[in-house]
Design an enzyme around this catalytic site. Structure first.
Site, short mmCIF file in Angstrom:
data_model
loop_
_atom_site.label_atom_id
_atom_site.label_comp_id
_atom_site.label_asym_id
_atom_site.label_seq_id
_atom_site.Cartn_x
_atom_site.Cartn_y
_atom_site.Cartn_z
CB SER A 226 -0.32 -8.54 -0.61
OG SER A 226 -0.61 -9.41 1.00
CE1 TYR B 38 3.16 -5.20 1.08
CE2 TYR B 38 1.87 -5.98 2.79
CZ TYR B 38 2.39 -6.46 1.82
OH TYR B 38 2.48 -7.27 1.14
CE LYS C 200 2.58 -4.76 -2.01
NZ LYS C 200 3.16 -5.16 -2.88
C1 UD1 Z 1 2.08 -9.98 6.58
C2 UD1 Z 1 1.39 -9.43 5.56
C3 UD1 Z 1 1.10 -9.74 4.50
C4 UD1 Z 1 2.39 -9.49 3.51
C5 UD1 Z 1 3.70 -10.22 4.38
C6 UD1 Z 1 5.24 -9.40 4.37
C7 UD1 Z 1 -0.88 -9.19 6.65
C8 UD1 Z 1 -2.50 -10.18 6.62
N1 UD1 Z 1 0.11 -10.24 5.96
O1 UD1 Z 1 1.97 -11.99 6.28
O2 UD1 Z 1 0.75 -9.80 3.41
O3 UD1 Z 1 2.43 -9.95 1.69
O4 UD1 Z 1 3.33 -9.74 5.69
O5 UD1 Z 1 5.90 -9.41 5.26
O6 UD1 Z 1 -0.55 -8.27 6.85
N2 UD1 Z 1 4.94 -15.23 13.44
C9 UD1 Z 1 5.11 -15.20 14.50
N3 UD1 Z 1 6.33 -15.08 15.31
C10 UD1 Z 1 7.37 -14.73 14.56
C11 UD1 Z 1 6.71 -14.39 13.01
C12 UD1 Z 1 5.68 -14.15 12.69
O7 UD1 Z 1 4.53 -15.92 15.56
O8 UD1 Z 1 8.65 -14.60 15.09
C13 UD1 Z 1 3.05 -15.92 13.59
C14 UD1 Z 1 2.73 -14.73 13.18
O9 UD1 Z 1 1.78 -14.48 13.85
C15 UD1 Z 1 1.58 -14.91 11.63
C16 UD1 Z 1 2.51 -15.85 10.86
O10 UD1 Z 1 3.48 -15.99 11.65
O11 UD1 Z 1 0.76 -15.84 12.07
C17 UD1 Z 1 3.12 -15.29 9.45
O12 UD1 Z 1 3.83 -13.99 10.11
P1 UD1 Z 1 4.19 -13.41 8.34
O13 UD1 Z 1 5.29 -14.49 8.07
O14 UD1 Z 1 4.92 -11.95 9.71
O15 UD1 Z 1 3.51 -13.15 7.63
P2 UD1 Z 1 1.89 -12.76 7.43
O16 UD1 Z 1 1.61 -11.45 9.03
O17 UD1 Z 1 0.79 -13.56 7.41
#
Ligand code: UD1
Length: 347
Positions: A126, A151, A155
């Site tokens: 990841s 997590y 990795k």
């Molecule tokens: C995270 C991990 C990634 C992992 C993935 C699996 C980190 C940096 N990244 O990705 O390695 O493979 O999870 O689950 O640890 N968001 C919102 N509202 C929501 C959900 C998300 O605003 O309800 C935003 C988050 O703040 C982020 C973006 O959407 O900025 C993506 O979030 P998400 O889909 O959870 O993935 P990552 O956190 O990038």
């Protein structure tokens, strides 16, 4: 026909990868204990490919049962290892669960790989290993920073274990694939992502809000130093990710690897903000999403996207899907789930 063992074969990326492997002439067996997935995916895979897929309902933490799968399939030439837990927040609350599952599973699998002299191994890693990067886009040689969560640590440890393994075990070569943000679903809407409980990831949160399973969703942080204040990520369609695994297995089988532990970033190279992702979904679905602007989520990095030149050049990887396709296919999958749930209710 080379036989590939896919662990986590009924999970989100695993199921799409099995389809891609079969479509490219590989034979596949799967190990999945359905801890975070369901057996529906096997039916979906069979419907798409017209081929039967054997899934062993085995927990990789059980060495004897894992070994028995290798004994029964001595012709396995490659392993693609997905089976792991992946919820960042949960890993903070239950670190032992994560270390036990993600590390023991890998160790047991590698004992079998060593004993049965499997040549090719692909590991599901990841972009989390880069932490909060100093410069973007990140390349494969960007520094691996201290993990932000257990997590992420699993990795990083997995990568380290595999690097050491290949130094000692000459019969096996490894590819570490560092995914950015895999989203979307198979265009057939027969397989997709099925998060257990409340979705933590952005796209399932969007689609579940749009369908009415969640009353509203939250944008985590609008004061980041980005073009609209929300976080930047590199969303990549799950079918593009899946195909990269087929290419990686082929690359190893053709002995094209440069080292015995090569690394590739799998992202589109485009940074997209959370608000841009939401607005693309709204355009694609015609639905006005009920979202609120909220505070930052602990552990989030500000902005990250990939330099994917290496995967494009070495693996011959071509990205087929854009953000619109990602949202369209994720939405079609959510609608399909609703249809299936309504059928069950009316029966
Ligand atoms: C995270 C991990 C990634 C992992 C993935 C699996 C980190 C940096 N990244 O990705 O390695 O493979 O999870 O689950 O640890 N968001 C919102 N509202 C929501 C959900 C998300 O605003 O309800 C935003 C988050 O703040 C982020 C973006 O959407 O900025 C993506 O979030 P998400 O889909 O959870 O993935 P990552 O956190 O990038």
């Amino acid at each position: 026909m080379a036989k590939i063992l896919v662990t986590g074969g009924t999970g989100f990326i695993g199921s799409h990868t099995i389809v891609d492997l079969i479509e490219n002439g590989f034979s596949v067996v799967s190990i999945d204990n359905h801890a975070r997935s369901s057996s529906y995916a096997v039916a979906g895979i069979e419907q798409i490919t017209g081929k039967k897929v054997k899934n062993y309902k085995v927990d990789l933490k059980n060495f004897d049962e894992t070994r028995a799968v290798f004994q029964e399939n001595p012709d396995i030439t490659g392993v693609i290892h997905f089976a792991a837990y992946k919820a960042v927040g949960e890993s903070v609350l239950e670190p032992i669960l994560y270390y036990e599952n993600n590390i023991f599973g890998l160790i047991n699998l590698l004992k079998c790989v060593q004993e049965f002299e499997v040549a090719d191994f692909v590991f599901s890693s990841s972009c989390t290993v880069y932490g909060n990067p100093d410069t973007i886009p990140v390349t494969e040689s960007s520094p691996v920073k201290k993990a932000e969560s257990p997590y992420g640590a699993t990795k990083q440890m997995g990568e380290q274990v595999l690097a050491d393994f290949t130094k000692a075990i000459e019969k096996t070569a490894v590819i570490l694939l560092r995914y950015f943000n895999p989203v979307g679903a198979h265009p057939s809407a027969l397989i997709g992502e099925s998060p257990v409980g409340k979705p933590q990831n952005l796209v399932p949160a969007i689609t579940q809000t749009a369908i009415g399973k969640l009353p509203k969703m939250m944008v985590f942080g609008t004061d980041y130093p980005t073009r609209d204040g929300s976080c930047v990520r590199d969303y990549i369609h799950v079918c593009d990710i899946a195909h990269a695994h087929t290419l990686a297995i082929q690359y190893l089988a053709d002995k094209k690897n440069k080292t015995r532990c090569d690394i590739f970033n799998l992202g589109t190279g485009d940074g997209v903000t959370v608000l841009e992702a939401i607005h693309t979904f709204e355009e694609v679905s015609g639905i006005k999403l009920n979202y609120e602007l909220g505070p930052r989520r602990a552990g989030d990095v500000v902005a990250i996207y990939a330099n994917n030149n290496l995967a494009v050049k070495e693996l011959g990887w071509k990205i087929k899907y854009g953000l619109t396709d990602m949202m369209k296919t994720a939405w079609a999958w959510e609608l399909k789930i609703k249809e299936a749930e309504e059928k069950v209710k009316s029966n």
